[in-house]
Design a protein around this motif. Sequence first.
Motif, PDB file in Angstrom:
ATOM      1  N   ALA A 116       0.835  -1.207   0.000  1.00 37.65           N
ATOM      2  CA  ALA A 116       0.000   0.000   0.000  1.00 37.65           C
ATOM      3  C   ALA A 116       0.866   1.251   0.000  1.00 37.65           C
ATOM      4  O   ALA A 116       1.352   1.675   1.036  1.00 37.65           O
ATOM      5  CB  ALA A 116      -0.919  -0.014   1.217  1.00 37.65           C
ATOM      6  N   CYS A 117       1.064   1.824  -1.179  1.00 27.32           N
ATOM      7  CA  CYS A 117       1.790   3.102  -1.277  1.00 27.32           C
ATOM      8  C   CYS A 117       0.856   4.264  -0.978  1.00 27.32           C
ATOM      9  O   CYS A 117       1.272   5.274  -0.449  1.00 27.32           O
ATOM     10  CB  CYS A 117       2.393   3.265  -2.671  1.00 27.32           C
ATOM     11  SG  CYS A 117       3.695   2.077  -3.021  1.00 27.32           S
ATOM     12  N   ASP A 118      -0.416   4.120  -1.335  1.00 36.97           N
ATOM     13  CA  ASP A 118      -1.426   5.150  -1.105  1.00 36.97           C
ATOM     14  C   ASP A 118      -2.633   4.451  -0.492  1.00 36.97           C
ATOM     15  O   ASP A 118      -3.267   3.611  -1.135  1.00 36.97           O
ATOM     16  CB  ASP A 118      -1.791   5.830  -2.426  1.00 36.97           C
ATOM     17  CG  ASP A 118      -2.824   6.941  -2.269  1.00 36.97           C
ATOM     18  OD1 ASP A 118      -3.446   7.061  -1.190  1.00 36.97           O
ATOM     19  OD2 ASP A 118      -3.024   7.691  -3.239  1.00 36.97           O
ATOM     20  N   SER A 119      -2.954   4.806   0.738  1.00 34.98           N
ATOM     21  CA  SER A 119      -4.053   4.139   1.438  1.00 34.98           C
ATOM     22  C   SER A 119      -5.399   4.376   0.766  1.00 34.98           C
ATOM     23  O   SER A 119      -6.353   3.645   1.020  1.00 34.98           O
ATOM     24  CB  SER A 119      -4.111   4.592   2.897  1.00 34.98           C
ATOM     25  OG  SER A 119      -4.342   5.993   2.953  1.00 34.98           O
ATOM     26  N   ALA A 120      -5.494   5.375  -0.119  1.00 32.28           N
ATOM     27  CA  ALA A 120      -6.751   5.642  -0.829  1.00 32.28           C
ATOM     28  C   ALA A 120      -7.015   4.614  -1.930  1.00 32.28           C
ATOM     29  O   ALA A 120      -8.148   4.477  -2.386  1.00 32.28           O
ATOM     30  CB  ALA A 120      -6.735   7.047  -1.428  1.00 32.28           C
ATOM     31  N   SER A 121      -6.003   3.896  -2.369  1.00 32.57           N
ATOM     32  CA  SER A 121      -6.177   2.934  -3.464  1.00 32.57           C
ATOM     33  C   SER A 121      -7.034   1.758  -3.018  1.00 32.57           C
ATOM     34  O   SER A 121      -6.783   1.160  -1.972  1.00 32.57           O
ATOM     35  CB  SER A 121      -4.824   2.436  -3.958  1.00 32.57           C
ATOM     36  OG  SER A 121      -4.111   3.488  -4.549  1.00 32.57           O
ATOM     37  N   LYS A 122      -8.022   1.433  -3.840  1.00 34.11           N
ATOM     38  CA  LYS A 122      -8.936   0.326  -3.538  1.00 34.11           C
ATOM     39  C   LYS A 122      -8.877  -0.777  -4.582  1.00 34.11           C
ATOM     40  O   LYS A 122      -9.172  -1.930  -4.292  1.00 34.11           O
ATOM     41  CB  LYS A 122     -10.379   0.840  -3.410  1.00 34.11           C
ATOM     42  CG  LYS A 122     -10.579   1.863  -2.323  1.00 34.11           C
ATOM     43  CD  LYS A 122     -10.265   1.311  -0.960  1.00 34.11           C
ATOM     44  CE  LYS A 122     -10.440   2.354   0.123  1.00 34.11           C
ATOM     45  NZ  LYS A 122      -9.680   2.058   1.318  1.00 34.11           N
ATOM     46  N   SER A 123      -8.549  -0.420  -5.837  1.00 35.12           N
ATOM     47  CA  SER A 123      -8.410  -1.414  -6.894  1.00 35.12           C
ATOM     48  C   SER A 123      -7.192  -1.044  -7.738  1.00 35.12           C
ATOM     49  O   SER A 123      -6.700   0.085  -7.683  1.00 35.12           O
ATOM     50  CB  SER A 123      -9.672  -1.511  -7.753  1.00 35.12           C
ATOM     51  OG  SER A 123      -9.955  -0.285  -8.393  1.00 35.12           O
ATOM     52  N   GLU A 124      -6.721  -2.038  -8.515  1.00 34.80           N
ATOM     53  CA  GLU A 124      -5.465  -1.839  -9.238  1.00 34.80           C
ATOM     54  C   GLU A 124      -5.417  -2.745 -10.459  1.00 34.80           C
ATOM     55  O   GLU A 124      -5.960  -3.844 -10.443  1.00 34.80           O
ATOM     56  CB  GLU A 124      -4.308  -2.173  -8.289  1.00 34.80           C
ATOM     57  CG  GLU A 124      -2.928  -1.951  -8.816  1.00 34.80           C
ATOM     58  CD  GLU A 124      -1.856  -2.106  -7.740  1.00 34.80           C
ATOM     59  OE1 GLU A 124      -0.688  -1.806  -8.041  1.00 34.80           O
ATOM     60  OE2 GLU A 124      -2.163  -2.532  -6.599  1.00 34.80           O
ATOM     61  N   ILE A 125      -4.743  -2.251 -11.487  1.00 41.69           N
ATOM     62  CA  ILE A 125      -4.437  -3.085 -12.646  1.00 41.69           C
ATOM     63  C   ILE A 125      -2.963  -2.886 -12.974  1.00 41.69           C
ATOM     64  O   ILE A 125      -2.469  -1.754 -12.955  1.00 41.69           O
ATOM     65  CB  ILE A 125      -5.345  -2.778 -13.861  1.00 41.69           C
ATOM     66  CG1 ILE A 125      -5.118  -3.811 -14.981  1.00 41.69           C
ATOM     67  CG2 ILE A 125      -5.183  -1.356 -14.351  1.00 41.69           C
ATOM     68  CD1 ILE A 125      -6.187  -3.796 -16.072  1.00 41.69           C
ATOM     69  N   VAL A 126      -2.273  -3.991 -13.211  1.00 40.47           N
ATOM     70  CA  VAL A 126      -0.846  -3.951 -13.530  1.00 40.47           C
ATOM     71  C   VAL A 126      -0.616  -4.810 -14.763  1.00 40.47           C
ATOM     72  O   VAL A 126      -0.968  -5.990 -14.775  1.00 40.47           O
ATOM     73  CB  VAL A 126       0.017  -4.451 -12.353  1.00 40.47           C
ATOM     74  CG1 VAL A 126       1.494  -4.435 -12.739  1.00 40.47           C
ATOM     75  CG2 VAL A 126      -0.222  -3.612 -11.101  1.00 40.47           C
ATOM     76  N   ILE A 127      -0.015  -4.188 -15.779  1.00 36.54           N
ATOM     77  CA  ILE A 127       0.276  -4.886 -17.030  1.00 36.54           C
ATOM     78  C   ILE A 127       1.788  -5.019 -17.156  1.00 36.54           C
ATOM     79  O   ILE A 127       2.498  -4.012 -17.145  1.00 36.54           O
ATOM     80  CB  ILE A 127      -0.294  -4.125 -18.253  1.00 36.54           C
ATOM     81  CG1 ILE A 127      -1.828  -4.036 -18.180  1.00 36.54           C
ATOM     82  CG2 ILE A 127       0.113  -4.811 -19.555  1.00 36.54           C
ATOM     83  CD1 ILE A 127      -2.337  -2.783 -17.604  1.00 36.54           C
ATOM     84  N   PRO A 128       2.295  -6.260 -17.256  1.00 32.50           N
ATOM     85  CA  PRO A 128       3.737  -6.417 -17.441  1.00 32.50           C
ATOM     86  C   PRO A 128       4.154  -5.944 -18.829  1.00 32.50           C
ATOM     87  O   PRO A 128       3.398  -6.082 -19.799  1.00 32.50           O
ATOM     88  CB  PRO A 128       3.965  -7.918 -17.272  1.00 32.50           C
ATOM     89  CG  PRO A 128       2.662  -8.536 -17.619  1.00 32.50           C
ATOM     90  CD  PRO A 128       1.597  -7.537 -17.245  1.00 32.50           C
TER      91      PRO A 128
END
Length: 159
Positions: free
Chosen positions: A107-119
Amino acid sequence: MFQTTNYSGNKEKDYELLLKQLNALLDGETDVVANLSNTSALLNQFLSDINWVGFYVWKDDELVLGPFQGLPACIRIPYGKGVCGTAVKKRSTQRIADVDQFPGHIACDSASKSEIVIPIIKDGNVFGVLDIDSPILDRFDETDQLYLEKLVNELIKHL
């Protein structure tokens, strides 16, 4: 803190326009930092309901923070750790509806709730990842994944 951007209402059409804008922006430019910087800025302007977008670059067996838009972020992410490290390990997109349910989420930013990461895989080697966070649960759907993967494939041509 996040923005809401209004476009045509047709997500696929809007993403196609984004891809055209990306290609025009990167056309003829060979500097990697410049291309990553402009891509993160373009995505930050285009995407609604996000609070961080940027790149981590693979260096010395770990991901290192690259160009981004958003609050200060974690600088180094080990292989296989968090959503970004998992995307590298599995060499596949990670679309996380609720980051609090992801084991080992960083958790770099506690406001983040969802995420997408593309290699980002260039010539069979890991270059890095595109990482996008949202303060909204389940922000990213299959259409987002499809077009963000297309965007990464276009970006690879300019790295």
